[in-house]
Design a protein around this motif. Structure first.
Motif, PDB file in Angstrom:
ATOM      1  N   ARG A  11      -7.218  11.089 -10.364  1.00 60.83           N
ATOM      2  CA  ARG A  11      -5.949  10.785 -11.035  1.00 60.83           C
ATOM      3  C   ARG A  11      -4.850  10.492 -10.028  1.00 60.83           C
ATOM      4  O   ARG A  11      -3.926   9.746 -10.306  1.00 60.83           O
ATOM      5  CB  ARG A  11      -5.528  11.960 -11.920  1.00 60.83           C
ATOM      6  N   TYR A  12      -4.950  11.099  -8.846  1.00 62.55           N
ATOM      7  CA  TYR A  12      -3.879  10.998  -7.852  1.00 62.55           C
ATOM      8  C   TYR A  12      -4.331  10.165  -6.652  1.00 62.55           C
ATOM      9  O   TYR A  12      -5.368  10.436  -6.046  1.00 62.55           O
ATOM     10  CB  TYR A  12      -3.464  12.399  -7.374  1.00 62.55           C
ATOM     11  N   PHE A  13      -3.520   9.181  -6.321  1.00 63.01           N
ATOM     12  CA  PHE A  13      -3.843   8.315  -5.189  1.00 63.01           C
ATOM     13  C   PHE A  13      -3.979   9.111  -3.896  1.00 63.01           C
ATOM     14  O   PHE A  13      -4.850   8.832  -3.075  1.00 63.01           O
ATOM     15  CB  PHE A  13      -2.746   7.245  -5.005  1.00 63.01           C
ATOM     16  N   PHE A  14      -3.108  10.092  -3.683  1.00 60.54           N
ATOM     17  CA  PHE A  14      -3.123  10.791  -2.395  1.00 60.54           C
ATOM     18  C   PHE A  14      -4.370  11.641  -2.220  1.00 60.54           C
ATOM     19  O   PHE A  14      -4.862  11.796  -1.093  1.00 60.54           O
ATOM     20  CB  PHE A  14      -1.840  11.616  -2.193  1.00 60.54           C
ATOM     21  N   ALA A  15      -4.902  12.197  -3.309  1.00 60.67           N
ATOM     22  CA  ALA A  15      -6.165  12.946  -3.204  1.00 60.67           C
ATOM     23  C   ALA A  15      -7.306  11.992  -2.864  1.00 60.67           C
ATOM     24  O   ALA A  15      -8.163  12.281  -2.018  1.00 60.67           O
ATOM     25  CB  ALA A  15      -6.449  13.675  -4.508  1.00 60.67           C
ATOM     26  N   ARG A  16      -7.321  10.855  -3.515  1.00 59.97           N
ATOM     27  CA  ARG A  16      -8.354   9.841  -3.264  1.00 59.97           C
ATOM     28  C   ARG A  16      -8.281   9.330  -1.825  1.00 59.97           C
ATOM     29  O   ARG A  16      -9.303   9.156  -1.149  1.00 59.97           O
ATOM     30  CB  ARG A  16      -8.141   8.694  -4.248  1.00 59.97           C
ATOM     31  N   LYS A  17      -7.066   9.099  -1.332  1.00 60.04           N
ATOM     32  CA  LYS A  17      -6.905   8.598   0.037  1.00 60.04           C
ATOM     33  C   LYS A  17      -7.460   9.580   1.063  1.00 60.04           C
ATOM     34  O   LYS A  17      -8.011   9.176   2.091  1.00 60.04           O
ATOM     35  CB  LYS A  17      -5.427   8.330   0.325  1.00 60.04           C
ATOM     36  N   THR A  18      -7.300  10.865   0.794  1.00 62.58           N
ATOM     37  CA  THR A  18      -7.847  11.865   1.709  1.00 62.58           C
ATOM     38  C   THR A  18      -9.358  11.713   1.833  1.00 62.58           C
ATOM     39  O   THR A  18      -9.915  11.809   2.932  1.00 62.58           O
ATOM     40  CB  THR A  18      -7.495  13.280   1.219  1.00 62.58           C
ATOM     41  N   MET A  19     -10.033  11.456   0.719  1.00 62.70           N
ATOM     42  CA  MET A  19     -11.495  11.312   0.742  1.00 62.70           C
ATOM     43  C   MET A  19     -11.911  10.052   1.497  1.00 62.70           C
ATOM     44  O   MET A  19     -12.919  10.046   2.211  1.00 62.70           O
ATOM     45  CB  MET A  19     -12.053  11.268  -0.683  1.00 62.70           C
ATOM     46  N   PHE A  20     -11.137   8.976   1.360  1.00 62.31           N
ATOM     47  CA  PHE A  20     -11.428   7.747   2.099  1.00 62.31           C
ATOM     48  C   PHE A  20     -11.452   8.001   3.605  1.00 62.31           C
ATOM     49  O   PHE A  20     -12.280   7.457   4.335  1.00 62.31           O
ATOM     50  CB  PHE A  20     -10.366   6.676   1.812  1.00 62.31           C
ATOM     51  N   VAL A  21     -10.510   8.823   4.063  1.00 65.03           N
ATOM     52  CA  VAL A  21     -10.377   9.057   5.499  1.00 65.03           C
ATOM     53  C   VAL A  21     -11.319  10.155   5.986  1.00 65.03           C
ATOM     54  O   VAL A  21     -11.998  10.007   7.008  1.00 65.03           O
ATOM     55  CB  VAL A  21      -8.908   9.432   5.846  1.00 65.03           C
ATOM     56  N   LYS A  22     -11.379  11.251   5.250  1.00 68.07           N
ATOM     57  CA  LYS A  22     -12.090  12.444   5.714  1.00 68.07           C
ATOM     58  C   LYS A  22     -13.565  12.182   5.985  1.00 68.07           C
ATOM     59  O   LYS A  22     -14.139  12.737   6.933  1.00 68.07           O
ATOM     60  CB  LYS A  22     -11.938  13.568   4.684  1.00 68.07           C
ATOM     61  N   TYR A  23     -14.187  11.343   5.184  1.00 62.76           N
ATOM     62  CA  TYR A  23     -15.633  11.175   5.281  1.00 62.76           C
ATOM     63  C   TYR A  23     -16.059   9.871   5.949  1.00 62.76           C
ATOM     64  O   TYR A  23     -17.238   9.521   5.930  1.00 62.76           O
ATOM     65  CB  TYR A  23     -16.255  11.297   3.881  1.00 62.76           C
ATOM     66  N   ALA A  24     -15.130   9.156   6.538  1.00 67.56           N
ATOM     67  CA  ALA A  24     -15.446   7.860   7.156  1.00 67.56           C
ATOM     68  C   ALA A  24     -15.383   7.924   8.668  1.00 67.56           C
ATOM     69  O   ALA A  24     -14.555   8.633   9.234  1.00 67.56           O
ATOM     70  CB  ALA A  24     -14.489   6.787   6.640  1.00 67.56           C
ATOM     71  N   GLN A  25     -16.252   7.158   9.306  1.00 67.30           N
ATOM     72  CA  GLN A  25     -16.214   6.978  10.755  1.00 67.30           C
ATOM     73  C   GLN A  25     -15.514   5.685  11.149  1.00 67.30           C
ATOM     74  O   GLN A  25     -15.256   5.438  12.318  1.00 67.30           O
ATOM     75  CB  GLN A  25     -17.635   6.974  11.333  1.00 67.30           C
ATOM     76  N   ALA A  26     -15.208   4.848  10.151  1.00 70.53           N
ATOM     77  CA  ALA A  26     -14.534   3.576  10.410  1.00 70.53           C
ATOM     78  C   ALA A  26     -14.008   3.014   9.105  1.00 70.53           C
ATOM     79  O   ALA A  26     -14.466   3.398   8.020  1.00 70.53           O
ATOM     80  CB  ALA A  26     -15.490   2.581  11.065  1.00 70.53           C
ATOM     81  N   PHE A  27     -13.053   2.102   9.223  1.00 71.91           N
ATOM     82  CA  PHE A  27     -12.544   1.343   8.079  1.00 71.91           C
ATOM     83  C   PHE A  27     -12.835  -0.130   8.309  1.00 71.91           C
ATOM     84  O   PHE A  27     -12.676  -0.645   9.425  1.00 71.91           O
ATOM     85  CB  PHE A  27     -11.030   1.492   7.935  1.00 71.91           C
ATOM     86  N   VAL A  28     -13.232  -0.821   7.249  1.00 72.97           N
ATOM     87  CA  VAL A  28     -13.344  -2.281   7.290  1.00 72.97           C
ATOM     88  C   VAL A  28     -12.523  -2.837   6.137  1.00 72.97           C
ATOM     89  O   VAL A  28     -12.684  -2.403   4.988  1.00 72.97           O
ATOM     90  CB  VAL A  28     -14.804  -2.756   7.164  1.00 72.97           C
ATOM     91  N   CYS A  29     -11.646  -3.786   6.438  1.00 74.59           N
ATOM     92  CA  CYS A  29     -10.825  -4.422   5.410  1.00 74.59           C
ATOM     93  C   CYS A  29     -11.291  -5.850   5.188  1.00 74.59           C
ATOM     94  O   CYS A  29     -11.193  -6.693   6.091  1.00 74.59           O
ATOM     95  CB  CYS A  29      -9.351  -4.413   5.806  1.00 74.59           C
ATOM     96  N   LEU A  30     -11.803  -6.119   4.005  1.00 76.79           N
ATOM     97  CA  LEU A  30     -12.044  -7.477   3.555  1.00 76.79           C
ATOM     98  C   LEU A  30     -10.729  -8.037   3.028  1.00 76.79           C
ATOM     99  O   LEU A  30      -9.769  -7.282   2.814  1.00 76.79           O
ATOM    100  CB  LEU A  30     -13.112  -7.467   2.460  1.00 76.79           C
ATOM    101  N   PRO A  31     -10.630  -9.345   2.811  1.00 74.50           N
ATOM    102  CA  PRO A  31      -9.385  -9.894   2.263  1.00 74.50           C
ATOM    103  C   PRO A  31      -8.949  -9.161   0.999  1.00 74.50           C
ATOM    104  O   PRO A  31      -9.747  -8.908   0.101  1.00 74.50           O
ATOM    105  CB  PRO A  31      -9.770 -11.353   1.969  1.00 74.50           C
ATOM    106  N   GLY A  32      -7.677  -8.774   0.976  1.00 76.27           N
ATOM    107  CA  GLY A  32      -7.167  -8.011  -0.159  1.00 76.27           C
ATOM    108  C   GLY A  32      -5.659  -8.096  -0.250  1.00 76.27           C
ATOM    109  O   GLY A  32      -4.992  -8.717   0.590  1.00 76.27           O
ATOM    110  N   GLY A  33      -5.116  -7.465  -1.262  1.00 76.44           N
ATOM    111  CA  GLY A  33      -3.687  -7.524  -1.538  1.00 76.44           C
ATOM    112  C   GLY A  33      -2.943  -6.273  -1.139  1.00 76.44           C
ATOM    113  O   GLY A  33      -3.247  -5.630  -0.131  1.00 76.44           O
ATOM    114  N   PHE A  34      -1.966  -5.875  -1.973  1.00 73.09           N
ATOM    115  CA  PHE A  34      -1.103  -4.747  -1.629  1.00 73.09           C
ATOM    116  C   PHE A  34      -1.888  -3.450  -1.432  1.00 73.09           C
ATOM    117  O   PHE A  34      -1.586  -2.663  -0.538  1.00 73.09           O
ATOM    118  CB  PHE A  34      -0.048  -4.539  -2.718  1.00 73.09           C
ATOM    119  N   GLY A  35      -2.884  -3.208  -2.290  1.00 77.65           N
ATOM    120  CA  GLY A  35      -3.661  -1.974  -2.156  1.00 77.65           C
ATOM    121  C   GLY A  35      -4.399  -1.914  -0.839  1.00 77.65           C
ATOM    122  O   GLY A  35      -4.427  -0.870  -0.165  1.00 77.65           O
TER     123      GLY A  35
END
Length: 240
Positions: free
Chosen positions: A136-160
């Motif tokens: 329900r909360y963006f900030f809780a979700r964002k924590t999971m994106f970071v906590k369990y990742a060894q890297a980020f990859v950004c494909l073409p995208g918008g504001f999000g």
């Protein structure tokens, strides 16, 4: 417009015309302390669901990417290559580029994770997700994106996608997280942003050249995976 849990938390609320400050404060006293329990439950549920995720890469990209586009094909290729290299693929679980990365991972026999979010319009997790968690909360979700990742990859995208990109950059720049690679996949799409950063922000002194070096821009899925695996090997060696 349909309300969401995030909106109800962040909205100031409509003040009472007779006693605007009093009505607003009473509403906060009644609701806000109890929201902490719901926020806590989201973190607990996320940590529990993701507890056995080892090596993973978070992939961001536009929900508007169409299945017949080159960007979608690139996402499928990326998801498959990451799975072949032993990484679970984490996305926002939605359609478009997120679906593409999940699809590539699933079809390659890898782990395909989707972290969904409550939105004003209906959106369910895509069919290629094998581990899904809804937030329900963006900030809780964002924590999971970071906590369990060894890297980020950004494909073409918008504001999000931009939001996630710059948040990740800020966390790495300020050493809130271990330095890990952030790859922008799709040079034509991302080059203008990189040019603006190097041509405007660096001369203005608002970021340094070393900050720019946190970003890798490429068109190559193979190079993306190589950047990630090389950084992982370096971090592992430095912790021995």
């Amino acid at each position: 417009m349909e309300s969401t849990t995030d909106r109800r938390l962040l909205d100031t609320g409509d003040p009472d015309p007779v006693d605007p400050d009093g009505a607003r404060r009473a509403n906060r006293l009644e609701h806000d302390p109890w929201r902490v329990l719901r926020i806590q439950s989201e973190f607990v549920a996320g940590f529990d669901a993701m507890s056995d995720v080892a090596a993973a890469v978070t992939v961001f990209g536009s929900a508007r990417t169409t299945p017949d586009s080159p960007e979608y094909a690139l996402g499928v290729e990326l998801g498959g290559a990451l799975a072949a290299a032993g990484y679970a693929v984490i996305t926002g679980g939605g359609p478009g580029a997120m679906e593409a990365a999940n699809r590539g991972a699933a079809q390659a026999g890898g782990r395909s994770i989707g972290l969904g979010i409550e939105l004003p319009f209906e959106q369910s997790l895509n069919e290629w997700v094998d581990l899904g968690v809804n937030f329900r909360y963006f900030f809780a979700r964002k924590t999971m994106f970071v906590k369990y990742a060894q890297a980020f990859v950004c494909l073409p995208g918008g504001f999000g996608t931009m939001d996630e990109l710059f948040e990740a950059l800020t966390l790495v720049q300020t050493k809130k997280v271990t330095r890990f690679p952030i790859v922008l996949l799709g040079a034509d799409y991302w080059q203008g942003l990189l040019d603006w950063i190097t041509g405007t922000l660096v001369p203005a002194g608002t970021v340094s050249q070393s900050d720019v070096a946190l970003l890798h821009v490429t068109d190559s899925v193979a190079e993306t995976v190589e950047i990630i695996t090389r950084a992982g090997a370096h971090i592992e060696a430095s912790t021995r």
